[in-house]
Design a protein around this motif. Structure first.
Motif, PDB file in Angstrom:
ATOM      1  N   LEU A 120     -66.664 -38.167  -5.056  1.00 49.62           N
ATOM      2  CA  LEU A 120     -65.909 -37.176  -5.813  1.00 49.62           C
ATOM      3  C   LEU A 120     -64.718 -36.648  -5.006  1.00 49.62           C
ATOM      4  O   LEU A 120     -63.603 -36.520  -5.543  1.00 49.62           O
ATOM      5  CB  LEU A 120     -66.839 -36.011  -6.206  1.00 49.62           C
ATOM      6  CG  LEU A 120     -66.228 -34.901  -7.051  1.00 49.62           C
ATOM      7  CD1 LEU A 120     -65.773 -35.437  -8.404  1.00 49.62           C
ATOM      8  CD2 LEU A 120     -67.215 -33.779  -7.231  1.00 49.62           C
ATOM      9  N   SER A 121     -64.927 -36.422  -3.731  1.00 44.04           N
ATOM     10  CA  SER A 121     -63.832 -35.953  -2.854  1.00 44.04           C
ATOM     11  C   SER A 121     -62.739 -37.003  -2.729  1.00 44.04           C
ATOM     12  O   SER A 121     -61.542 -36.693  -2.805  1.00 44.04           O
ATOM     13  CB  SER A 121     -64.373 -35.603  -1.480  1.00 44.04           C
ATOM     14  OG  SER A 121     -65.297 -34.558  -1.555  1.00 44.04           O
ATOM     15  N   ALA A 122     -63.113 -38.254  -2.531  1.00 46.99           N
ATOM     16  CA  ALA A 122     -62.137 -39.340  -2.395  1.00 46.99           C
ATOM     17  C   ALA A 122     -61.339 -39.508  -3.676  1.00 46.99           C
ATOM     18  O   ALA A 122     -60.106 -39.682  -3.636  1.00 46.99           O
ATOM     19  CB  ALA A 122     -62.846 -40.627  -2.019  1.00 46.99           C
ATOM     20  N   ALA A 123     -62.022 -39.426  -4.812  1.00 47.49           N
ATOM     21  CA  ALA A 123     -61.320 -39.579  -6.093  1.00 47.49           C
ATOM     22  C   ALA A 123     -60.367 -38.417  -6.312  1.00 47.49           C
ATOM     23  O   ALA A 123     -59.242 -38.596  -6.800  1.00 47.49           O
ATOM     24  CB  ALA A 123     -62.336 -39.667  -7.231  1.00 47.49           C
ATOM     25  N   TYR A 125     -58.881 -36.618  -3.956  1.00 49.09           N
ATOM     26  CA  TYR A 125     -57.756 -36.776  -3.019  1.00 49.09           C
ATOM     27  C   TYR A 125     -56.771 -37.797  -3.558  1.00 49.09           C
ATOM     28  O   TYR A 125     -55.562 -37.579  -3.556  1.00 49.09           O
ATOM     29  CB  TYR A 125     -58.290 -37.188  -1.648  1.00 49.09           C
ATOM     30  CG  TYR A 125     -57.215 -37.371  -0.618  1.00 49.09           C
ATOM     31  CD1 TYR A 125     -56.593 -36.280  -0.014  1.00 49.09           C
ATOM     32  CD2 TYR A 125     -56.803 -38.662  -0.244  1.00 49.09           C
ATOM     33  CE1 TYR A 125     -55.604 -36.453   0.931  1.00 49.09           C
ATOM     34  CE2 TYR A 125     -55.812 -38.832   0.691  1.00 49.09           C
ATOM     35  CZ  TYR A 125     -55.218 -37.734   1.272  1.00 49.09           C
ATOM     36  OH  TYR A 125     -54.234 -37.902   2.201  1.00 49.09           O
ATOM     37  N   ALA A 126     -57.284 -38.919  -4.030  1.00 46.87           N
ATOM     38  CA  ALA A 126     -56.417 -39.971  -4.542  1.00 46.87           C
ATOM     39  C   ALA A 126     -55.651 -39.496  -5.771  1.00 46.87           C
ATOM     40  O   ALA A 126     -54.446 -39.766  -5.919  1.00 46.87           O
ATOM     41  CB  ALA A 126     -57.224 -41.212  -4.863  1.00 46.87           C
ATOM     42  N   ALA A 127     -56.304 -38.770  -6.630  1.00 43.39           N
ATOM     43  CA  ALA A 127     -55.635 -38.283  -7.833  1.00 43.39           C
ATOM     44  C   ALA A 127     -54.576 -37.256  -7.461  1.00 43.39           C
ATOM     45  O   ALA A 127     -53.492 -37.233  -8.059  1.00 43.39           O
ATOM     46  CB  ALA A 127     -56.666 -37.674  -8.787  1.00 43.39           C
ATOM     47  N   GLY A 128     -54.844 -36.435  -6.470  1.00 41.28           N
ATOM     48  CA  GLY A 128     -53.874 -35.432  -6.038  1.00 41.28           C
ATOM     49  C   GLY A 128     -52.663 -36.074  -5.398  1.00 41.28           C
ATOM     50  O   GLY A 128     -51.531 -35.654  -5.615  1.00 41.28           O
ATOM     51  N   ARG A 129     -52.856 -37.103  -4.591  1.00 43.20           N
ATOM     52  CA  ARG A 129     -51.743 -37.800  -3.954  1.00 43.20           C
ATOM     53  C   ARG A 129     -50.900 -38.482  -5.017  1.00 43.20           C
ATOM     54  O   ARG A 129     -49.680 -38.523  -4.903  1.00 43.20           O
ATOM     55  CB  ARG A 129     -52.274 -38.835  -2.955  1.00 43.20           C
ATOM     56  CG  ARG A 129     -52.981 -38.284  -1.774  1.00 43.20           C
ATOM     57  CD  ARG A 129     -52.051 -37.613  -0.823  1.00 43.20           C
ATOM     58  NE  ARG A 129     -51.151 -38.627  -0.257  1.00 43.20           N
ATOM     59  CZ  ARG A 129     -50.123 -38.352   0.504  1.00 43.20           C
ATOM     60  NH1 ARG A 129     -49.859 -37.104   0.824  1.00 43.20           N
ATOM     61  NH2 ARG A 129     -49.369 -39.292   0.983  1.00 43.20           N
ATOM     62  N   ARG A 130     -51.525 -39.016  -5.984  1.00 48.19           N
ATOM     63  CA  ARG A 130     -50.791 -39.725  -7.032  1.00 48.19           C
ATOM     64  C   ARG A 130     -49.981 -38.725  -7.854  1.00 48.19           C
ATOM     65  O   ARG A 130     -48.847 -39.008  -8.233  1.00 48.19           O
ATOM     66  CB  ARG A 130     -51.804 -40.474  -7.917  1.00 48.19           C
ATOM     67  CG  ARG A 130     -51.180 -41.337  -8.929  1.00 48.19           C
ATOM     68  CD  ARG A 130     -50.849 -42.661  -8.285  1.00 48.19           C
ATOM     69  NE  ARG A 130     -50.424 -43.567  -9.299  1.00 48.19           N
ATOM     70  CZ  ARG A 130     -49.380 -44.365  -9.172  1.00 48.19           C
ATOM     71  NH1 ARG A 130     -48.711 -44.388  -8.039  1.00 48.19           N
ATOM     72  NH2 ARG A 130     -49.035 -45.181 -10.106  1.00 48.19           N
ATOM     73  N   ALA A 131     -50.568 -37.568  -8.122  1.00 43.95           N
ATOM     74  CA  ALA A 131     -49.873 -36.560  -8.916  1.00 43.95           C
ATOM     75  C   ALA A 131     -48.718 -35.951  -8.134  1.00 43.95           C
ATOM     76  O   ALA A 131     -47.747 -35.477  -8.712  1.00 43.95           O
ATOM     77  CB  ALA A 131     -50.845 -35.459  -9.340  1.00 43.95           C
ATOM     78  N   GLU A 132     -48.768 -35.957  -6.817  1.00 41.48           N
ATOM     79  CA  GLU A 132     -47.752 -35.358  -5.958  1.00 41.48           C
ATOM     80  C   GLU A 132     -46.491 -36.215  -5.887  1.00 41.48           C
ATOM     81  O   GLU A 132     -45.424 -35.711  -5.596  1.00 41.48           O
ATOM     82  CB  GLU A 132     -48.345 -35.175  -4.569  1.00 41.48           C
ATOM     83  CG  GLU A 132     -47.510 -34.375  -3.626  1.00 41.48           C
ATOM     84  CD  GLU A 132     -47.457 -32.900  -3.963  1.00 41.48           C
ATOM     85  OE1 GLU A 132     -46.427 -32.271  -3.676  1.00 41.48           O
ATOM     86  OE2 GLU A 132     -48.442 -32.382  -4.531  1.00 41.48           O
ATOM     87  N   ARG A 133     -46.572 -37.479  -6.144  1.00 46.42           N
ATOM     88  CA  ARG A 133     -45.417 -38.379  -6.009  1.00 46.42           C
ATOM     89  C   ARG A 133     -44.408 -38.142  -7.107  1.00 46.42           C
ATOM     90  O   ARG A 133     -44.764 -37.968  -8.259  1.00 46.42           O
ATOM     91  CB  ARG A 133     -45.886 -39.841  -6.071  1.00 46.42           C
ATOM     92  CG  ARG A 133     -46.703 -40.226  -4.881  1.00 46.42           C
ATOM     93  CD  ARG A 133     -47.188 -41.638  -4.975  1.00 46.42           C
ATOM     94  NE  ARG A 133     -46.087 -42.582  -4.795  1.00 46.42           N
ATOM     95  CZ  ARG A 133     -46.194 -43.855  -5.016  1.00 46.42           C
ATOM     96  NH1 ARG A 133     -47.336 -44.361  -5.443  1.00 46.42           N
ATOM     97  NH2 ARG A 133     -45.200 -44.645  -4.824  1.00 46.42           N
ATOM     98  N   HIS A 134     -43.129 -38.152  -6.734  1.00 44.63           N
ATOM     99  CA  HIS A 134     -42.039 -38.055  -7.706  1.00 44.63           C
ATOM    100  C   HIS A 134     -41.450 -39.442  -7.910  1.00 44.63           C
ATOM    101  O   HIS A 134     -41.457 -40.263  -7.020  1.00 44.63           O
ATOM    102  CB  HIS A 134     -40.931 -37.132  -7.175  1.00 44.63           C
ATOM    103  CG  HIS A 134     -41.428 -35.721  -6.958  1.00 44.63           C
ATOM    104  ND1 HIS A 134     -41.784 -34.912  -7.987  1.00 44.63           N
ATOM    105  CD2 HIS A 134     -41.613 -34.989  -5.832  1.00 44.63           C
ATOM    106  CE1 HIS A 134     -42.157 -33.743  -7.499  1.00 44.63           C
ATOM    107  NE2 HIS A 134     -42.054 -33.788  -6.168  1.00 44.63           N
ATOM    108  N   THR A 135     -40.926 -39.643  -9.054  1.00 48.27           N
ATOM    109  CA  THR A 135     -40.292 -40.941  -9.310  1.00 48.27           C
ATOM    110  C   THR A 135     -38.955 -41.036  -8.560  1.00 48.27           C
ATOM    111  O   THR A 135     -38.180 -40.080  -8.551  1.00 48.27           O
ATOM    112  CB  THR A 135     -40.039 -41.134 -10.820  1.00 48.27           C
ATOM    113  OG1 THR A 135     -39.585 -39.934 -11.390  1.00 48.27           O
ATOM    114  CG2 THR A 135     -41.232 -41.641 -11.519  1.00 48.27           C
TER     115      THR A 135
END
Length: 147
Positions: A120-123, A125-135
């Motif tokens: 759950l923690s890894a998922a 973290y990954a979702a947060g990193r993905r949401a943080e990226r700008h195009t």
């Protein structure tokens, strides 16, 4: 004795017999008149006694019916209570079995909980990193965003 004496004696005896018979008849009539109310009273008392006995039999029958109904209802209530207790004890036993299983396998359960939290923690973290990226466009990506 002469013939007239004999007749007189016979007539006296007949008169005595007739008087005795008459007195007995009157005594019987008087006795019947005197005992008639008592006889009627006795008959009425016997009839009332029969009515009372009949009422007592009817009352006893009703009491027996009510007692039988009450006993039947009590038996049903006892059976319902017994079934409720059996059901409740079955549920308690199932809960105890589950708790015993968890306790007996506590190391496995703890490892499973730990693995679940890690995943759950890894998922997250990954979702947060993905949401943080700008195009970014292709040139900005190529120069690393320095311009």
């Amino acid at each position: 004795m002469t013939e007239s004496d004999k007749q007189t004696t016979t007539s006296k005896q007949t008169t005595k017999k007739t008087a005795a018979a008459s007195a007995a008849s009157k005594a019987r009539q008087s006795t019947d008149k005197a005992t008639a109310p008592a006889t009627e009273t006795a008959r009425a008392a016997a009839a009332k006694t029969d009515e009372a006995a009949s009422a007592a039999r009817t009352g006893a029958q009703r009491a027996a019916d009510v007692t039988s109904t009450a006993a039947h209802t009590a038996a049903k209530s006892v059976e319902t209570g017994r079934q409720a207790i059996v059901s409740a004890s079955g549920q308690v036993a199932a809960g105890a079995r589950t708790a015993w299983t968890v306790l007996s396998h506590r190391k496995i359960v703890a490892a499973g909980v730990g693995a679940g939290l890690t995943a759950l923690s890894a998922a997250s973290y990954a979702a947060g990193r993905r949401a943080e990226r700008h195009t970014q466009g292709p040139i900005t990506r190529m120069i690393g965003g320095r311009i």
